[in-house]
Design a protein around this motif. Structure first.
Motif, mmCIF file in Angstrom:
data_model
loop_
_atom_site.group_PDB
_atom_site.id
_atom_site.type_symbol
_atom_site.label_atom_id
_atom_site.label_comp_id
_atom_site.label_asym_id
_atom_site.label_seq_id
_atom_site.Cartn_x
_atom_site.Cartn_y
_atom_site.Cartn_z
ATOM 1 N N ASN A 252 0.829 -1.196 0.000
ATOM 2 C CA ASN A 252 0.000 0.000 0.000
ATOM 3 C C ASN A 252 0.871 1.256 0.000
ATOM 4 N N ASN A 253 0.225 2.415 -0.042
ATOM 5 C CA ASN A 253 0.957 3.677 -0.182
ATOM 6 C C ASN A 253 1.815 4.003 1.033
ATOM 7 N N GLU A 254 1.501 3.422 2.195
ATOM 8 C CA GLU A 254 2.257 3.735 3.400
ATOM 9 C C GLU A 254 3.717 3.333 3.260
ATOM 10 N N TRP A 255 4.002 2.324 2.422
ATOM 11 C CA TRP A 255 5.390 1.918 2.185
ATOM 12 C C TRP A 255 6.187 3.077 1.567
ATOM 13 N N GLU A 256 5.566 3.728 0.609
ATOM 14 C CA GLU A 256 6.250 4.869 -0.013
ATOM 15 C C GLU A 256 6.412 6.002 0.996
ATOM 16 N N ASN A 257 5.409 6.188 1.861
ATOM 17 C CA ASN A 257 5.501 7.243 2.863
ATOM 18 C C ASN A 257 6.641 6.994 3.848
ATOM 19 N N VAL A 258 6.869 5.721 4.192
ATOM 20 C CA VAL A 258 7.875 5.386 5.205
ATOM 21 C C VAL A 258 9.268 5.238 4.604
ATOM 22 N N LEU A 259 9.389 4.461 3.524
ATOM 23 C CA LEU A 259 10.706 4.147 2.970
ATOM 24 C C LEU A 259 11.037 4.942 1.720
ATOM 25 N N GLY A 260 10.023 5.527 1.071
ATOM 26 C CA GLY A 260 10.299 6.364 -0.094
ATOM 27 C C GLY A 260 10.218 5.640 -1.418
ATOM 28 N N TYR A 261 10.060 4.297 -1.422
ATOM 29 C CA TYR A 261 10.009 3.549 -2.666
ATOM 30 C C TYR A 261 8.582 3.501 -3.194
ATOM 31 N N THR A 262 8.430 3.642 -4.514
ATOM 32 C CA THR A 262 7.140 3.364 -5.143
ATOM 33 C C THR A 262 7.044 1.856 -5.355
ATOM 34 N N PHE A 263 5.838 1.414 -5.679
ATOM 35 C CA PHE A 263 5.649 -0.021 -5.903
ATOM 36 C C PHE A 263 6.516 -0.516 -7.062
ATOM 37 N N ASP A 264 6.569 0.250 -8.147
ATOM 38 C CA ASP A 264 7.386 -0.154 -9.303
ATOM 39 C C ASP A 264 8.859 -0.204 -8.949
ATOM 40 N N GLU A 265 9.314 0.750 -8.093
ATOM 41 C CA GLU A 265 10.709 0.726 -7.681
ATOM 42 C C GLU A 265 10.995 -0.470 -6.778
ATOM 43 N N LEU A 266 10.087 -0.766 -5.879
ATOM 44 C CA LEU A 266 10.304 -1.864 -4.937
ATOM 45 C C LEU A 266 10.291 -3.221 -5.626
ATOM 46 N N LYS A 267 9.563 -3.332 -6.735
ATOM 47 C CA LYS A 267 9.519 -4.604 -7.460
ATOM 48 C C LYS A 267 10.885 -4.991 -8.009
ATOM 49 N N SER A 268 11.760 -4.020 -8.222
ATOM 50 C CA SER A 268 13.093 -4.322 -8.761
ATOM 51 C C SER A 268 14.044 -4.809 -7.677
#
Length: 923
Positions: free
Chosen positions: A170-186
């Motif tokens: 969910n969006n809270e991951w980006e809020n906490v760590l700064g990664y978007t979902f597409d970035e985290l998938k890599s």
């Protein structure tokens, strides 16, 4: 708003003769409980063709008529065009779609006026059109709510696979760590873990990977800017995926040392989601709790010392044990992280997550406990909803077989689907547009085409089983063909290799086991003369079953320290070696025999694995052996030889079960040798025992005969002197002499009978006797025993003989029957000091039945087993108190058996004994 199924076309020409209106009727029955649900039936004339506007509305449910904003009676009998004229724009568009798509299909749409999501199923049956409506608003709403909850929750929600790849977040991951979902998938999740936390994180996750238990842990993850943040996790594996709810606790971690400062503590507490509290070091006093505690615990106030006791009062009783165990673990580990239910205002049950940790001062001294309690009811409801959704997904996935393939009638691949990557025979890109013959040999291709043709012509499922080389190994597959329509079939392919191989192995093992059982029975039951031939037949059968080239038995000579081949079987084309393998020195076998002497098997799957310099390698190479197995023959730690088999034409590794069966065969050989040895010893011992018994019987018979003559003189003269002498004292002495003589005579006669009955079968001599004669003889015998034992005044005699028995005549062995009764009478009088002896006589179907019951000392349960053994009395104490050799009841038993009578007893120690005698009789 319309959503049409993607696979409508396959049903365009569906043959529905095998599916009459039962499908629609089931729809009517199963959907009526969901609100706006029901069916509409239109009737057409002749073939449906493209004449849908001319269809007549034949039937409609009240729910759908209400949806149309009309009455049922007003709609029945109208043409489709007339019905459409009265509908709103959305329903008109729906039926226009039905008219344009003249085949079976499904559609979902949102009806604005009723504010409901509806699912519509259209089916054609001959000249009828069925339109079924189902209200799916609830399912749509749940899925939308679940999606919204996942996206807008303040917790960090995520799903990872076993490799650490992010599937969803969910969006809270980006809020906490700064990664978007597409970035985290890599990234892999592992790449983000702080190096110091990596080992224990992998250990914790690995421990719970194969179960569905919820587990908690905390580690540090790298942010997009390169810094690390403390993340607290609550996770669970479901179907191989890691579902997690996590949150950033960096601030809490960084400020733990500053909790002692009240101002800083307040700033932290104000930003915490939940109820924060502090208690003193021994938990006896509540120091602080945030004012919002009423939101969680309900109305009421805390005293300064009742926090823990309050929790125990309001916690759900099913969770109290887990809470207490958590508190106990906290005392030793300093960690408390539990989920449990509490009662809010004694009415509402909510889920909370409670954590507690110890607070230390700068000197390392524990000064208090801090805790946080959060309402996780919403999360729990989400988890339950996800579990239910996952369960539905599992059901769907579970119905998908290993591999699904669609073919056309020409055998060309149309589509390939599979639920497990490892079970794919081919890749999707390999089969697109290809023909079956492009992948399979002519025989399998012909089998496929024959099944596809039969499936389409008969419109029925066809099943075939075939084998195929996959990755260099032979695999077995089951293929089921089912018709989709008149041009296409669905093929369900399953890899059944493991099943086939297991079945083959099981059949082989069962067959081998049956052979071994039969061989063992024949071997163990064979006589000494048959043993040689039976052994040769056994090794031949086992050799054939195990597909061996040579099966042999070697015997070890301890004196010569050599081994010799005693039995051998050879397959066709294999030369025998039994002549050459005689008195072979142990040095030839190197450590082969010592290994056997320790009880270990010699297993050589490949002779080439042996050292080239070993004598055994040289011997086996010379014999052309490629593989071999040898099982030691050992009896009581003594090495006797070995059983073995060799493979010359090919290499072969036997299964553990086959080793076990060979061990059993070897054990049977050893057992048979022992049986023959013990039989020989037993026969010799038996001959000696019989001779000793014969000499004993001869001695007893001679002794009793030699004693009778002087004893008869003593008895006779003592009786004569009693009549002639008048002196009372002398008469008393003579009476004692007479009494003792009679007793001694009875014992001598018993010894004679016992010795005689041991070697000679007693003949049965039947004659007639009246019941009254039996009574008179019994009374006389009992009276005589009373006199002999001096118990005339201590024991009463009682006879229970029916009148009709007294006058009846019986055909029995009179002499032996009286002998048995006499022994029973003597036993009853001897072991009864006072009381009563009762004798009964009755008639059975073909028997004359007696009972002799006394009120004497009785017999213990342990002695009941030996009471009829010769030379036995109850114990040493009784032997001293009661005269006799202990053979009376043994003689009675033997005599009863000799005439076919049955003698049994019942007894209770201290209360008396009752003997039952049943004598075969004619009347």
């Amino acid at each position: 708003m319309f959503i049409f199924a993607e696979d409508e076309l396959p049903y365009q020409k569906l043959n529905v003769k095998s599916r009459p209106m039962k499908t629609i009727e089931n729809t009517r029955q199963s959907k009526t409980e969901q609100g706006t649900s029901g069916i509409v039936v239109f009737e057409g004339a002749g073939d449906t063709g493209r004449l849908l506007p001319d269809f007549i509305l034949q039937d409609i449910s009240e729910e759908i008529a209400s949806l149309f904003n009309q009455h049922v009676d007003d709609l029945k009998g109208k043409r489709l065009t007339q019905v459409l004229a009265g509908l709103d724009a959305e329903l008109q568009e729906l039926f226009s779609r039905i008219v344009s798509l003249n085949y079976n299909h499904e559609v979902e749409f949102f009806h604005t006026r009723s504010k409901k999501w509806l699912k519509v199923m259209i089916q054609y049956f001959s000249t009828r059109l069925f339109v079924a409506f189902s209200d799916i608003t609830t399912y749509k709403t749940i899925d939308a709510s679940l999606e919204s909850f996942f996206e807008f929750n303040l917790e960090m929600f995520s799903i990872f696979d076993k490799e650490g790849k992010c599937i969803r977040m969910n969006n809270e991951w980006e809020n906490v760590l700064g990664y978007t979902f597409d970035e985290l998938k890599s990234y892999s999740y592992i790449d983000l873990i702080h190096p110091d936390d990596l080992k224990f994180t992998l250990e914790i996750v690995g421990n719970f990977e194969n179960n569905q238990k919820i587990f908690d842990f905390t580690n540090r993850l790298k942010t997009k800017e390169g810094a690390y943040k403390y993340i607290e996790w609550r996770s669970c594996f479901v179907n191989g995926l890691l579902y997690s709810s996590s949150r950033d606790i960096t601030d809490v971690k960084l400020h733990e040392d500053e909790i002692e400062n009240h101002d800083n503590l307040m700033q932290i507490v104000e930003h915490l989601d939940g109820v924060f509290y502090l208690v003193n070091s021994d938990m006896s006093q509540l120091l602080y709790i945030t004012p919002n505690y009423t939101d969680l615990f309900g109305e009421g106030s805390f005293t300064s010392s009742d926090y823990v006791s309050l929790i125990r009062k309001i916690i759900h009783r099913d969770d109290l044990k887990r809470f207490n165990e958590g508190m106990k673990n906290y005392a030793s580990t300093g960690m408390f992280n539990e989920e449990y239910r509490i009662w809010k205002n004694k009415k509402e049950c909510i889920w909370v997550y409670a954590s507690m940790f110890k607070v230390f001062n700068k000197n390392g001294e524990m000064i208090r406990h801090a805790g946080l309690v959060q309402d996780i009811t919403a999360r729990k409801q989400t988890e339950l909803a996800e579990k239910e959704s996952q369960k539905r997904l599992d059901v769907i996935i579970g119905t998908i077989p290993d591999v699904l393939i669609t073919y056309n009638s020409e055998g060309e691949y149309l589509n390939l689907i599979t639920s497990h990557q490892k079970n794919r025979i081919f890749k999707d890109t390999e089969v697109a547009g290809k023909h079956i013959a492009d992948f399979f040999p002519a025989g399998i291709t012909a089998l496929f085409m024959q099944s596809i043709k039969a499936c389409l012509e008969q419109h029925s499922m066809q099943t075939i089983v075939f084998d195929f080389e996959k990755e260099g190994k032979k695999r077995f597959f089951e293929n089921r063909f089912s018709p989709i329509d008149n041009e296409k079939v669905l093929s369900v392919v399953r890899d059944i290799t493991d099943f086939v191989l297991t079945d083959q192995r099981l059949r082989f093992q069962l067959g081998l086991q049956a052979i071994l059982i039969r061989i063992s029975n024949v071997l163990l039951s064979a006589g000494d003369a048959e043993l040689e031939s039976v052994t040769n037949e056994a090794i031949a059968e086992l050799g054939n079953c195990l597909d061996a080239d040579r099966f042999y038995i070697f015997s070890y000579d301890q004196n010569k320290n050599t081994i010799s081949n005693t039995h051998e079987w050879c397959a066709e084309g294999i030369a025998p070696l039994i002549t050459e393998m005689q008195n072979v020195g142990l040095e030839t076998f190197n450590d082969f025999v010592p290994m056997h002497m320790s009880g270990r098997l010699q297993i050589i799957d490949d002779v080439r694995s042996l050292n080239e310099n070993e004598p055994l390698r040289a011997l086996l190479d010379a014999l052309g052996v490629k593989s071999m197995v040898a099982i030691p023959l050992i009896n009581n730690a003594t090495y006797l030889g070995f059983v073995g088999l060799s493979y010359i034409k090919k290499q072969k590794a036997l299964h553990e079960n086959e080793f076990q069966l060979l061990r059993i065969f070897g054990q049977n050989l050893v057992a048979k040798r022992e049986i023959l040895k013990h039989q020989s010893e037993l026969n010799s011992t038996l001959i000696k025992a019989k001779e000793s018994d014969r000499l004993k019987s001869t001695f007893l018979a001679t002794l009793s005969h030699e004693l009778r003559t002087p004893l008869n003189h003593i008895i006779g003269f003592s009786e004569l002197l009693q009549d002639q002498l008048e002196d009372a004292t002398s008469k008393e002495y003579l009476a004692e002499i007479y009494k003792s003589g009679q007793h001694l005579k009875a014992m001598i006669e018993d010894m004679f009978i016992l010795a005689f009955s041991t070697d000679v079968e007693l003949p049965v001599r039947k004659n007639t006797v009246k019941g009254v004669d039996i009574y008179m003889s019994a009374k006389a015998s009992l009276s005589e025993f009373l006199a002999i034992y001096g118990k005339e005044h201590a024991i009463n005699l009682r006879f229970d003989l029916p009148y009709e028995i007294m006058n009846e005549t019986f055909v029995v062995d009179k002499q032996k029957t009286f002998q048995i009764l006499t022994k029973l009478f003597s036993n009853a009088i001897k072991f009864t000091n006072k009381g009563q002896v009762t004798v009964t006589m009755s008639r059975g179907d073909n028997t004359l039945d007696f009972t002799v019951q006394d009120t004497g000392i009785g017999i213990s349960p342990d002695n009941l087993q030996i009471i009829f053994d010769a030379f036995r009395q109850l114990d040493d104490e009784y032997s001293r108190n009661y005269e006799g050799l202990g053979i009376g009841l043994s003689i009675a038993k033997k005599t009863a058996e000799s005439i076919g009578a049955i003698l049994t007893l019942e007894s209770k120690e201290g209360e008396g004994t009752c003997f039952y005698l049943s004598v075969p009789s004619g009347f």
